[in-house]
Write a protein that holds these residues in place. Structure first.
Motif, PDB file in Angstrom:
ATOM      1  N   GLU A 500       0.813  -1.211   0.000  1.00 56.09           N
ATOM      2  CA  GLU A 500       0.000   0.000   0.000  1.00 56.09           C
ATOM      3  C   GLU A 500       0.849   1.266   0.000  1.00 56.09           C
ATOM      4  OE1 GLU A 500      -2.690  -0.196   3.290  1.00 56.09           O
ATOM      5  OE2 GLU A 500      -3.551  -2.120   2.690  1.00 56.09           O
ATOM      6  N   GLY A 501       2.030   1.165  -0.590  1.00 53.94           N
ATOM      7  CA  GLY A 501       2.929   2.316  -0.585  1.00 53.94           C
ATOM      8  C   GLY A 501       3.916   2.201   0.566  1.00 53.94           C
ATOM      9  N   THR A 502       3.923   3.179   1.476  1.00 51.83           N
ATOM     10  CA  THR A 502       4.814   3.128   2.637  1.00 51.83           C
ATOM     11  C   THR A 502       4.405   1.963   3.538  1.00 51.83           C
ATOM     12  OG1 THR A 502       4.986   5.539   2.550  1.00 51.83           O
ATOM     13  CG2 THR A 502       5.782   4.450   4.548  1.00 51.83           C
ATOM     14  N   PRO A 503       5.352   1.077   3.890  1.00 52.82           N
ATOM     15  CA  PRO A 503       4.987  -0.122   4.654  1.00 52.82           C
ATOM     16  C   PRO A 503       4.635   0.190   6.119  1.00 52.82           C
ATOM     17  CG  PRO A 503       7.357  -0.014   4.381  1.00 52.82           C
ATOM     18  CD  PRO A 503       6.782   1.104   3.555  1.00 52.82           C
ATOM     19  N   TYR A 504       3.932  -0.762   6.738  1.00 54.52           N
ATOM     20  CA  TYR A 504       3.597  -0.650   8.167  1.00 54.52           C
ATOM     21  C   TYR A 504       3.178  -2.026   8.672  1.00 54.52           C
ATOM     22  CZ  TYR A 504      -1.343  -0.712   6.730  1.00 54.52           C
ATOM     23  OH  TYR A 504      -2.564  -1.077   6.194  1.00 54.52           O
ATOM     24  N   TYR A 505       2.987  -2.122   9.998  1.00 46.89           N
ATOM     25  CA  TYR A 505       2.527  -3.364  10.611  1.00 46.89           C
ATOM     26  C   TYR A 505       1.042  -3.268  10.968  1.00 46.89           C
ATOM     27  CZ  TYR A 505       7.506  -4.265  11.762  1.00 46.89           C
ATOM     28  OH  TYR A 505       8.857  -4.466  11.720  1.00 46.89           O
ATOM     29  N   ARG A 506       0.323  -4.355  10.726  1.00 43.37           N
ATOM     30  CA  ARG A 506      -0.980  -4.548  11.352  1.00 43.37           C
ATOM     31  C   ARG A 506      -0.777  -5.519  12.514  1.00 43.37           C
ATOM     32  NH1 ARG A 506      -4.472  -5.742   5.897  1.00 43.37           N
ATOM     33  NH2 ARG A 506      -4.687  -3.589   5.156  1.00 43.37           N
ATOM     34  N   ALA A 610     -13.568  -7.038   6.803  1.00 45.29           N
ATOM     35  CA  ALA A 610     -14.017  -7.461   5.480  1.00 45.29           C
ATOM     36  C   ALA A 610     -13.307  -6.713   4.363  1.00 45.29           C
ATOM     37  CB  ALA A 610     -15.528  -7.266   5.372  1.00 45.29           C
ATOM     38  N   ALA A 611     -12.847  -5.492   4.668  1.00 48.91           N
ATOM     39  CA  ALA A 611     -12.179  -4.676   3.654  1.00 48.91           C
ATOM     40  C   ALA A 611     -10.713  -5.045   3.481  1.00 48.91           C
ATOM     41  CB  ALA A 611     -12.305  -3.194   4.022  1.00 48.91           C
ATOM     42  N   MET A 612     -10.177  -5.840   4.406  1.00 47.15           N
ATOM     43  CA  MET A 612      -8.759  -6.201   4.327  1.00 47.15           C
ATOM     44  C   MET A 612      -8.531  -7.329   3.338  1.00 47.15           C
ATOM     45  SD  MET A 612      -7.463  -6.124   8.277  1.00 47.15           S
ATOM     46  CE  MET A 612      -7.453  -4.603   9.234  1.00 47.15           C
ATOM     47  N   LYS A 613      -7.451  -7.239   2.600  1.00 48.67           N
ATOM     48  CA  LYS A 613      -7.061  -8.294   1.680  1.00 48.67           C
ATOM     49  C   LYS A 613      -5.742  -8.882   2.149  1.00 48.67           C
ATOM     50  CE  LYS A 613      -9.249  -6.146  -2.364  1.00 48.67           C
ATOM     51  NZ  LYS A 613      -9.029  -5.608  -3.724  1.00 48.67           N
ATOM     52  N   PRO A 614      -5.566 -10.209   1.980  1.00 53.82           N
ATOM     53  CA  PRO A 614      -4.299 -10.815   2.378  1.00 53.82           C
ATOM     54  C   PRO A 614      -3.116 -10.154   1.684  1.00 53.82           C
ATOM     55  CG  PRO A 614      -5.930 -12.499   1.912  1.00 53.82           C
ATOM     56  CD  PRO A 614      -6.521 -11.180   1.461  1.00 53.82           C
ATOM     57  N   GLU A 615      -2.057  -9.955   2.417  1.00 53.23           N
ATOM     58  CA  GLU A 615      -0.842  -9.368   1.860  1.00 53.23           C
ATOM     59  C   GLU A 615      -0.123 -10.424   1.036  1.00 53.23           C
ATOM     60  OE1 GLU A 615       1.941  -6.099   1.486  1.00 53.23           O
ATOM     61  OE2 GLU A 615      -0.184  -6.363   1.921  1.00 53.23           O
TER      62      GLU A 615
END
Length: 635
Positions: A500-506, A610-615
């Protein structure tokens, strides 16, 4: 060695007959155990003192025995006369370098890695990839029994009076199973190490476990845990619990707490058919459970009912329900450090308050160390279990680095462990990095798990041990910010987002006491607070992540709350996908699509999930070598 099993069985039978003598029998057996534990402790000290000689002798004996195997011929075992010769002729390897030999052994071929055919195969946990099959030989079973002797006798050494009074440790809740994972194409059994040990020592287990042996064969985890819990609950004088991993023991104790009403009904009736999911069991499991009968005990059922009624209004300082139904409880005997610490903390706090004996440090490949003391995370590396080598932490990235031997380790340093054992593994790199907690001059080193090399995040090169440190500090911070509200985590899991551009942690969190944490607060507020605290802590424990945050190369982490039971369900799904049921763990880094989908589906905020997609897995990048730190992988 050939006749040790019948001799052991006869020895145990004699002890059983003596312990059945009224009044004095248990005292006699307990005193004998006390003396044996003292002598055995001295033997361990002598073994530590002579560790260099024992290691060299063990290696050269195995090399001589295996020189005619396929592996021995290809690596010129007939030319090996010293440890240096062995290190020169046999390169360091891992499962991939052994896999072709293991494949041939699974097809029933003889003399591949070790003389003859394997006795059975053990599956690895499958948490870091496809489950692997580790050969188990009859010779290694003798070594295995020595470690079990340590596990039994070391606690007796430190609790002599209890040992004498109870004829040993007394009786306990043993959360084990006799289920098999299948067979190879040549018909060799595939089963976990604990099942193999239970099968070979059923006479001993039957004497000290509350659960009858046939119940260990129940295939359903939930039903088997129910039966384990039922027989433990009805036995008022329970002295200990034993389980290979603390998260499995926790699930059994949670089964008692959840199903105690059904268990009370079974104890009144003297049967085991009130299990809530009985109708959904296989015909074989139903038949097994219908054979379980015991003397009805309405008085005991009433005691359990009263204990749980009192626990519902638990006051500060009041001990958990386990101490009420088992007033003479002595110890929790399980792996409870590093990866398993979270589960162990919940057990001691919410289920039964007692000292913890940290069992063994081991894997399907080898049991490498045994705890010496209560509440101590360090394990004594036993010189007669395998030939051990150690790679200094700074050299772990090299393919063929120099190694150190057991007597050369230094206090406070970290090493990757390498082993050669009687299962037919040679200079085998497991990937586990250990830290030396004690290196006495005249005894074997005591070490604790630091981290696994292949468990690391690419963003900021954050290691699993740093994540565990953040988890601990987060819970401590919440306790200070919100006194009186228990923010104990069941577990956590991280997903790296690089698409999604700049990386981050969920970061996904599950609280042990969800309702208390959420009382009077919104999900959004809790997640925002958790995100801010975790981001701050990550920057503190991992300077590289902190630097990336300052340079805006990494966005702030985002925390999400999960529904109760999310991680237990995740483990269950791992089992359905092929992970070994006795060893499957919830990883702290989710890199597979199904793991990420499960986390998103389990969120309290379902719309956001529900809006999240697997990385995509490819976005995770390579797994760099972790910097020094201290580790864990939880329940």
């Amino acid at each position: 060695r050939r006749h040790s099993a019948p001799k052991m069985a006869s020895f145990i039978q004699l002890f059983m007959l003596i312990s059945d003598i009224p009044i004095v029998g248990k005292w006699i057996v307990g005193f004998v155990f006390f003396l044996v534990a003292r002598v055995f402790h001295l033997y361990l000290l002598v073994m530590g003192l002579t560790r260099q000689w024992r290691q060299s002798r063990l290696l050269l004996t195995q090399v001589k025995k295996c020189r005619k195997t396929l592996f021995g011929k290809e690596h010129h075992f007939d030319q090996i006369k010293s440890v240096a010769d062995y290190q020169r002729l046999v390169p360091l390897g891992n499962y991939e370098t052994h896999s072709s030999y293991v494949d041939r052994a699974t097809r029933g071929e003889k003399d591949i890695l070790y003389p003859g055919r394997p006795h059975y195969f053990m599956p690895s946990s499958g948490t870091t990839g496809k489950p692997k099959l580790i050969p188990q030989t009859r010779d290694y079973l003798q070594v295995f029994k020595f470690q079990y002797m340590q596990m039994i006798l070391n606690p007796m050494y430190h609790r002599p009076w209890s040992c004498i009074k109870n004829g040993g440790l007394g009786r306990g809740l043993c959360v084990l199973n006799l289920t098999t994972e299948g067979v190879t194409e040549s018909g060799i059994t595939i089963q976990c190490a604990s099942a193999g040990a239970l099968r070979d020592n059923a006479t001993v287990v039957a004497r000290y476990a509350t659960t009858p042996i046939p119940a260990f064969e129940i295939s359903s985890d939930l039903a088997r845990n129910y039966v384990h819990g039922l027989y433990a609950a009805k036995y008022r004088d329970l002295r200990f619990t034993f389980c290979t991993f603390s998260y499995i023991l926790l699930s059994c104790l949670e089964s008692i707490a959840l199903n105690h009403t059904a268990m009370e009904a079974d104890i009144r009736a003297g049967e085991a058919t009130h299990f809530p999911g009985f109708d959904k069991l296989s015909d074989k499991d139903k038949a097994l459970m219908r054979t379980l009968h015991f003397k009805p005990d309405p008085k005991r059922a009433a005691e359990i009912e009263a204990a749980f009624a009192a626990y519902k209004s638990r006051q500060p300082g009041q001990k958990p329900w386990g101490n009420a139904i088992w007033p003479r409880f002595l110890m929790v005997h399980t792996v409870a450090c590093g990866p398993m610490k979270t589960s162990a903390d919940i057990i001691v706090r919410d289920h039964v308050q007692a000292h913890v004996f940290n069992s063994v440090y081991g894997s399907s490949e080898c049991i490498m160390g045994v705890a010496r003391y209560f509440d101590d995370p360090n394990y004594a590396i036993t010189p007669n279990q395998a030939f051990f080598e150690f790679i200094e932490e700074g050299d772990c990235d090299q393919e063929q680095p120099k190694t150190k031997l057991l007597h050369q380790l230094e206090m406070g340093k970290r090493y990757e462990i390498v082993l050669t054992n009687a299962c037919g593994l040679y200079r085998y790199r497991m990937g586990d990095v250990l830290e030396v907690g004690a290196a006495p001059r005249f005894d074997t080193p005591r070490m604790h798990f630091a981290y696994r090399r292949n468990m690391v995040l690419f963003i900021g090169k954050t290691t699993d041990d740093q994540l565990m440190s953040c988890s601990t500090q987060y819970q401590e911070r919440m306790a200070r910010l919100h006194p009186g509200v228990d923010h104990q985590l069941v577990d956590f899991c991280v997903v790296e987002i690089m698409s999604e551009g700049t990386p981050y942690y969920r970061i996904f969190l599950e609280f042990a006491h969800q309702e208390a944490v959420m009382a009077g607060r919104t999900v959004e507020a809790l997640q925002a607070e958790a995100s801010a605290v975790w981001d701050e802590l990550l920057s503190q424990v991992n300077p590289e992540y902190g630097d990336d945050r300052v340079r805006d190369e990494v966005l702030a982490c985002r925390c999400y709350l999960l529904q109760s039971g999310a991680f237990w369900n995740m483990r269950t799904e791992a089992v359905t996908r092929g992970a070994n049921a006795a060893q499957a763990k919830v990883v702290h880094v989710a890199k597979r699509d199904w793991q990420q989908a499960h986390l998103a589906h389990s969120m309290i905020d379902r719309a956001a999930g529900a809006a999240m997609k697997p990385e995509p897995a490819s976005m995770s990048g390579p797994s760099p070598s972790p910097p020094p730190a201290e580790a864990a992988k939880s329940r």
